[in-house]
Design a protein around this motif. Sequence first.
Motif, PDB file in Angstrom:
ATOM      1  N   GLU A  88      24.826  18.900  -0.192  1.00  0.00           N
ATOM      2  CA  GLU A  88      23.669  18.003  -0.277  1.00  0.00           C
ATOM      3  C   GLU A  88      23.148  17.719   1.125  1.00  0.00           C
ATOM      4  O   GLU A  88      23.847  17.173   1.973  1.00  0.00           O
ATOM      5  CB  GLU A  88      24.051  16.700  -0.978  1.00  0.00           C
ATOM      6  CG  GLU A  88      23.103  15.531  -0.773  1.00  0.00           C
ATOM      7  CD  GLU A  88      21.652  15.831  -1.150  1.00  0.00           C
ATOM      8  OE1 GLU A  88      21.389  16.799  -1.866  1.00  0.00           O
ATOM      9  OE2 GLU A  88      20.781  15.085  -0.697  1.00  0.00           O
ATOM     10  N   TYR A  96      16.630  20.621   2.143  1.00  0.00           N
ATOM     11  CA  TYR A  96      17.667  21.617   1.877  1.00  0.00           C
ATOM     12  C   TYR A  96      18.000  22.349   3.166  1.00  0.00           C
ATOM     13  O   TYR A  96      17.230  22.355   4.133  1.00  0.00           O
ATOM     14  CB  TYR A  96      17.231  22.613   0.789  1.00  0.00           C
ATOM     15  CG  TYR A  96      16.259  23.685   1.262  1.00  0.00           C
ATOM     16  CD1 TYR A  96      16.727  24.899   1.774  1.00  0.00           C
ATOM     17  CD2 TYR A  96      14.884  23.493   1.188  1.00  0.00           C
ATOM     18  CE1 TYR A  96      15.850  25.875   2.212  1.00  0.00           C
ATOM     19  CE2 TYR A  96      14.000  24.463   1.614  1.00  0.00           C
ATOM     20  CZ  TYR A  96      14.487  25.660   2.116  1.00  0.00           C
ATOM     21  OH  TYR A  96      13.610  26.618   2.549  1.00  0.00           O
ATOM     22  N   ASP A 153      23.142  24.050   0.969  1.00  0.00           N
ATOM     23  CA  ASP A 153      22.327  23.354  -0.033  1.00  0.00           C
ATOM     24  C   ASP A 153      21.112  24.243  -0.261  1.00  0.00           C
ATOM     25  O   ASP A 153      20.234  24.351   0.594  1.00  0.00           O
ATOM     26  CB  ASP A 153      21.920  21.980   0.504  1.00  0.00           C
ATOM     27  CG  ASP A 153      21.021  21.226  -0.461  1.00  0.00           C
ATOM     28  OD1 ASP A 153      20.800  21.721  -1.569  1.00  0.00           O
ATOM     29  OD2 ASP A 153      20.539  20.141  -0.090  1.00  0.00           O
ATOM     30  N   SER A 183      16.731  20.722  -3.087  1.00  0.00           N
ATOM     31  CA  SER A 183      17.848  21.442  -3.705  1.00  0.00           C
ATOM     32  C   SER A 183      17.395  22.081  -5.018  1.00  0.00           C
ATOM     33  O   SER A 183      17.011  21.380  -5.940  1.00  0.00           O
ATOM     34  CB  SER A 183      19.017  20.487  -3.968  1.00  0.00           C
ATOM     35  OG  SER A 183      19.374  19.818  -2.790  1.00  0.00           O
TER      36      SER A 183
END
Length: 309
Positions: A188, A192, A217, A234
């Motif tokens: 995470e 991203y 991510d 994401s």
Amino acid sequence: MENIHGDKKYIKALEKNLPFFQALASETRLKIISLIQNKEMSIKELSAALNISSAVVTKHINILEEVDIVESYSQPGVRGLLKLCKIKTSEVQVILNNNYEEDTRKFTEIDIPIGAYSSFKIFPPCGLASKDKLFGVLDDPRYFASPNRMDLSIIWFTCGYIEYPIPTYDINFSNLDEIEISLEVCSEFPGYNNSFKSDIYFYLNDMLLGKWTSPGDFGDRKGVFTPSWWDLGSEYGLLKTIKINGNGVYLDGIVLSDTPLSEFFKEDIDNLTFKIECPVDTPNPGGINIFGKNFGNFDQNIKIKCLYK
């Protein structure tokens, strides 16, 4: 691809796998694979090495990406974004006997929605979303306690844990041989970052199964099932499969520990729990995205498969 063990993949000689074999039936694509075997290269570098246009190289890369042979990601360059390409799979074995390694054991399969957790301790940044919209307010862990959370399709948090109860009423413990847990997850990162590592720990009945370090991510392209309205970065994760049997614990075929399945049931078989944790005091504290149905690359919740002797 049929079966995955680490970065080794097994593929059966079936008509449905024709795109994989067609991807290799090109001298140019074989040259690309050879060039990036030991290093990452940009589209421009590959274009120069092969003496063909960047547009043609991109088409070949897209074909190799579709069958998971190559992966690419973007990073800032001198003039805009630079697309780098690298090998995704180091070894592929073709199975000509299509009955090879078929599992004929009886089994019980349990589907656990990602919103069906029983306890959690979450720290922001964090959030929840269904297939249609965001759930609650971003970065407010209080919404994780909402009673109407069963339709969640993605969960993310920076550090903490989330724990799921595993229903036991359909499991035949007297004949249990192996438990298989599969789920789609990744790191995470705000927005991203395909190269952002995160240490993710898995537990069964509060006993450590092992740790997996997510490589990133992933948001460089749209997830296969990710809805069009989603724009928070994401897009998809990696499908990870944990197996626990009499020989130990395995993650995608790689040994995590030699703790046998029986050790996890010494205390209480009436209450099974599966916990996912991202601690802050780990070498790669990169958080987690957990993908459920209608999100990511795999249209599934957390799957628990109990196989019998």
